[in-house]
Scaffold this active site. Structure first.
Site, mmCIF file in Angstrom:
data_model
loop_
_atom_site.group_PDB
_atom_site.id
_atom_site.type_symbol
_atom_site.label_atom_id
_atom_site.label_comp_id
_atom_site.label_asym_id
_atom_site.label_seq_id
_atom_site.Cartn_x
_atom_site.Cartn_y
_atom_site.Cartn_z
ATOM 1 C CG HIS A 1 -0.173 31.171 110.962
ATOM 2 N ND1 HIS A 1 0.660 31.520 109.918
ATOM 3 C CD2 HIS A 1 0.614 30.990 112.049
ATOM 4 C CE1 HIS A 1 1.901 31.535 110.376
ATOM 5 N NE2 HIS A 1 1.908 31.224 111.652
ATOM 6 C CG ASP B 1 1.373 30.494 119.994
ATOM 7 O OD1 ASP B 1 2.394 30.027 120.509
ATOM 8 O OD2 ASP B 1 1.387 31.425 119.171
HETATM 9 N N1 CMC Z 1 -10.021 34.892 116.117
HETATM 10 C C1 CMC Z 1 -11.055 35.485 115.479
HETATM 11 N N2 CMC Z 1 -10.956 36.041 114.264
HETATM 12 C C2 CMC Z 1 -9.763 35.969 113.658
HETATM 13 C C3 CMC Z 1 -8.653 35.339 114.262
HETATM 14 C C4 CMC Z 1 -8.816 34.792 115.543
HETATM 15 N N3 CMC Z 1 -7.820 34.215 116.180
HETATM 16 N N4 CMC Z 1 -7.611 35.424 113.430
HETATM 17 C C5 CMC Z 1 -8.016 36.089 112.364
HETATM 18 N N5 CMC Z 1 -9.324 36.418 112.487
HETATM 19 C C6 CMC Z 1 -10.154 37.142 111.534
HETATM 20 C C7 CMC Z 1 -9.968 38.654 111.704
HETATM 21 O O1 CMC Z 1 -10.846 39.187 112.655
HETATM 22 C C8 CMC Z 1 -10.225 39.148 110.304
HETATM 23 O O2 CMC Z 1 -11.598 39.122 110.091
HETATM 24 P P1 CMC Z 1 -12.317 40.221 109.148
HETATM 25 O O3 CMC Z 1 -11.703 40.032 107.793
HETATM 26 O O4 CMC Z 1 -13.744 39.852 109.241
HETATM 27 O O5 CMC Z 1 -11.975 41.549 109.745
HETATM 28 C C9 CMC Z 1 -9.614 38.054 109.427
HETATM 29 O O6 CMC Z 1 -9.675 36.856 110.221
HETATM 30 C C10 CMC Z 1 -8.176 38.317 109.051
HETATM 31 O O7 CMC Z 1 -7.445 38.586 110.238
HETATM 32 P P2 CMC Z 1 -6.077 39.396 110.292
HETATM 33 O O8 CMC Z 1 -5.745 39.643 111.704
HETATM 34 O O9 CMC Z 1 -6.102 40.556 109.370
HETATM 35 O O10 CMC Z 1 -5.148 38.325 109.600
HETATM 36 P P3 CMC Z 1 -3.597 38.199 109.757
HETATM 37 O O11 CMC Z 1 -3.075 37.416 108.642
HETATM 38 O O12 CMC Z 1 -2.986 39.521 110.002
HETATM 39 O O13 CMC Z 1 -3.615 37.371 111.145
HETATM 40 C C11 CMC Z 1 -2.859 36.558 113.160
HETATM 41 C C12 CMC Z 1 -2.735 36.509 111.633
HETATM 42 C C13 CMC Z 1 -2.011 35.428 113.727
HETATM 43 C C14 CMC Z 1 -2.314 37.899 113.658
HETATM 44 C C15 CMC Z 1 -4.341 36.397 113.601
HETATM 45 O O14 CMC Z 1 -4.876 35.196 113.119
HETATM 46 C C16 CMC Z 1 -4.481 36.494 115.116
HETATM 47 O O15 CMC Z 1 -4.518 37.588 115.659
HETATM 48 N N6 CMC Z 1 -4.588 35.318 115.819
HETATM 49 C C17 CMC Z 1 -4.668 35.324 117.266
HETATM 50 C C18 CMC Z 1 -3.289 35.479 117.884
HETATM 51 C C19 CMC Z 1 -2.463 34.218 117.722
HETATM 52 O O16 CMC Z 1 -2.917 33.128 118.016
HETATM 53 N N7 CMC Z 1 -1.205 34.403 117.294
HETATM 54 C C20 CMC Z 1 -0.257 33.315 117.128
HETATM 55 C C21 CMC Z 1 0.089 33.065 115.700
HETATM 56 S S1 CMC Z 1 0.949 31.493 115.444
HETATM 57 C C22 CMC Z 1 2.456 31.678 116.264
HETATM 58 C C23 CMC Z 1 3.376 32.594 115.571
HETATM 59 O O17 CMC Z 1 4.066 32.189 114.650
HETATM 60 O O18 CMC Z 1 3.418 33.745 115.971
#
Ligand code: CMC
Length: 396
Positions: free
Chosen positions: A279, A333
């Site tokens: 998140h 989720d």
């Molecule tokens: N699985 C594996 N690695 C992850 C995940 C995950 N679910 N989430 C983040 N990471 C890693 C990502 O690969 C990255 O690693 P590195 O720095 O080595 O490249 C690091 O953590 C940062 O990730 P990011 O995508 O840049 O971080 P963000 O703040 O943009 O991500 C997120 C937030 C929700 C988009 C992401 O955690 C994600 O894609 N999660 C899976 C989808 C999900 O479950 N979404 C629902 C969010 S909660 C409901 C809502 O409010 O929407």
């Protein structure tokens, strides 16, 4: 004006000097885009507050969706009399205009329910003949939209199965009536309560992507319908609300708790995200997931969904072990899908349920933002070619 010009000059100079301006934040991470009294998150501690009330107290205090929506729209909790009057008003608005129902019938049965919802929200603007744009008129639009989201989703779902839509029952709560319109049978009290809790937990979440998108649209002084259809479209993506649908598909694909570790290792090695984890705000366990997990556990004990619950618990264990140090924990989720699945709800209705809940939050934020509206218009960091001569067509 002079200040805006100097900001623009500074930005251009930093680009020409090939330096990234300090204000550039990919994905607007850490940027404070608006003031709000509605919802706050302590991401390090894994805490969520609705107008100062801890989410655990809201849920364990048995607040209903209607009660919390009232809090968001009116800025305070209703007393018994106010809540009764509000519920009465709420339930009377559920029916859609006949022309809108006729339009839903025209949608292809293969259309994703989120696309159906976004389209019908847009269509509702055409049936709003009130030219008034006052805060009161917009509050009425907020309430009517929120009340009608379940009717739209349930009607589309029944029509795509060649079933007749079910008339709303004004005696039922918002959550119970949605299940009734979806299945044509009144839910038992426990099922209705669990849906109500899920809706309360999804009602708002500060400046999430879909709320921001609604606010960007609202900030141009467009209208409530445009703002909310933008919110629906943004919520659909699997990085946001669409993750609940993706989680269930992942659980079914894994199929066995013994296969979890290999699945996670493979996915992480391929740099794939594990849905339901991570998140932008929380670097700890999402408090909504903690609450939903208990409901999922209880629901699964009684049904065939227990295997799915075991798989999810195992993914949680493995992911915390491998990714907890990076601040990646279960999000809202992860456990919601198992709850809806054991209720017999099809997977592609999961994200629409998120929207059904979140619309009260979107509208409350839009109403609040319009009190001190300012156009959202950030900058882009230009990384294209420097200024150059335009060649006429014949010379290219
Ligand atoms: N699985 C594996 N690695 C992850 C995940 C995950 N679910 N989430 C983040 N990471 C890693 C990502 O690969 C990255 O690693 P590195 O720095 O080595 O490249 C690091 O953590 C940062 O990730 P990011 O995508 O840049 O971080 P963000 O703040 O943009 O991500 C997120 C937030 C929700 C988009 C992401 O955690 C994600 O894609 N999660 C899976 C989808 C999900 O479950 N979404 C629902 C969010 S909660 C409901 C809502 O409010 O929407």
């Amino acid at each position: 004006m002079p200040e805006a010009k100097s900001n623009a000059d500074a930005l251009l100079k930093s680009v020409m000097d090939n330096k990234t301006p300090e204000s550039y934040s990919p994905g607007l991470e850490g940027v404070v885009a608006a003031k709000s009294k509605l919802c706050s998150i302590d991401g390090a501690a894994g805490k969520l507050y609705y107008m100062g009330y801890p989410i655990e107290e809201v849920v364990n205090g048995s607040a209903t969706y209607e009660e919390v929506a009232y809090l968001f729209w009116h800025g305070r909790l209703p007393n018994v009399k106010e809540l009764e009057a509000f519920k009465d008003e709420f339930s009377k608005l559920r029916t859609l205009p006949q022309q809108v129902m006729d339009f839903i019938k025209l949608l292809p049965h293969t259309c994703h329910p989120m696309d159906a919802l976004r389209t019908i929200v847009s269509l509702l603007a055409a049936f709003d003949h009130n030219p008034e744009r006052s805060p009161e008129a917009n509050l009425n639009r907020a309430i009517a939209l929120t009340v009608r989201f379940p009717t739209i989703v349930a009607a589309f779902h029944r029509l795509r199965q060649n079933q007749t839509p079910v008339e709303p029952d004004p005696k039922l709560s918002h959550a119970a009536n949605f299940l009734y319109m979806l299945f044509g049978e009144k839910p038992d009290d426990t099922t209705a309560k669990v849906m109500d809790v899920a809706m309360v937990l999804h009602l708002d979440h500060e400046m999430n992507a879909s709320t921001f998108s609604s606010l960007v649209t609202a900030s141009t002084l467009s209208d409530m319908y445009s703002a909310i259809s933008a919110g629906v479209g943004t919520l659909k993506g699997p990085l946001h609300g669409g993750a609940n649908e993706a989680v269930l598909k992942m659980l079914l694909e894994i199929g066995d708790p013994a296969r979890v570790e290999t699945y996670v290792d493979d996915a992480l090695a391929k740099k794939k995200k594990i849905m339901g984890f991570g998140h932008r705000m929380y670097k700890a366990y999402d408090p909504r997931a903690r609450l939903l997990k208990e409901y999922a556990r209880r629901a699964s004990e009684k049904t065939k969904a227990s295997r799915l619950f075991q798989i999810t618990e195992r993914i949680e264990e493995v992911m915390i072990q491998k990714k907890g140090k990076q601040g990646i924990f279960p999000n809202v989720d992860l456990y919601s899908g198992i709850i809806y699945h054991q209720m017999g709800i099809p997977t592609d209705i999961f994200t629409p349920i998120f929207a059904i809940a979140r619309v009260a939050g979107w509208t409350a934020h839009v109403l609040e933002y319009w009190q001190e509206n300012r156009l959202f218009r950030p900058n882009a960091l230009y990384i294209g070619p420097a200024a150059r001569k335009f060649p006429p067509l014949a010379q290219r």
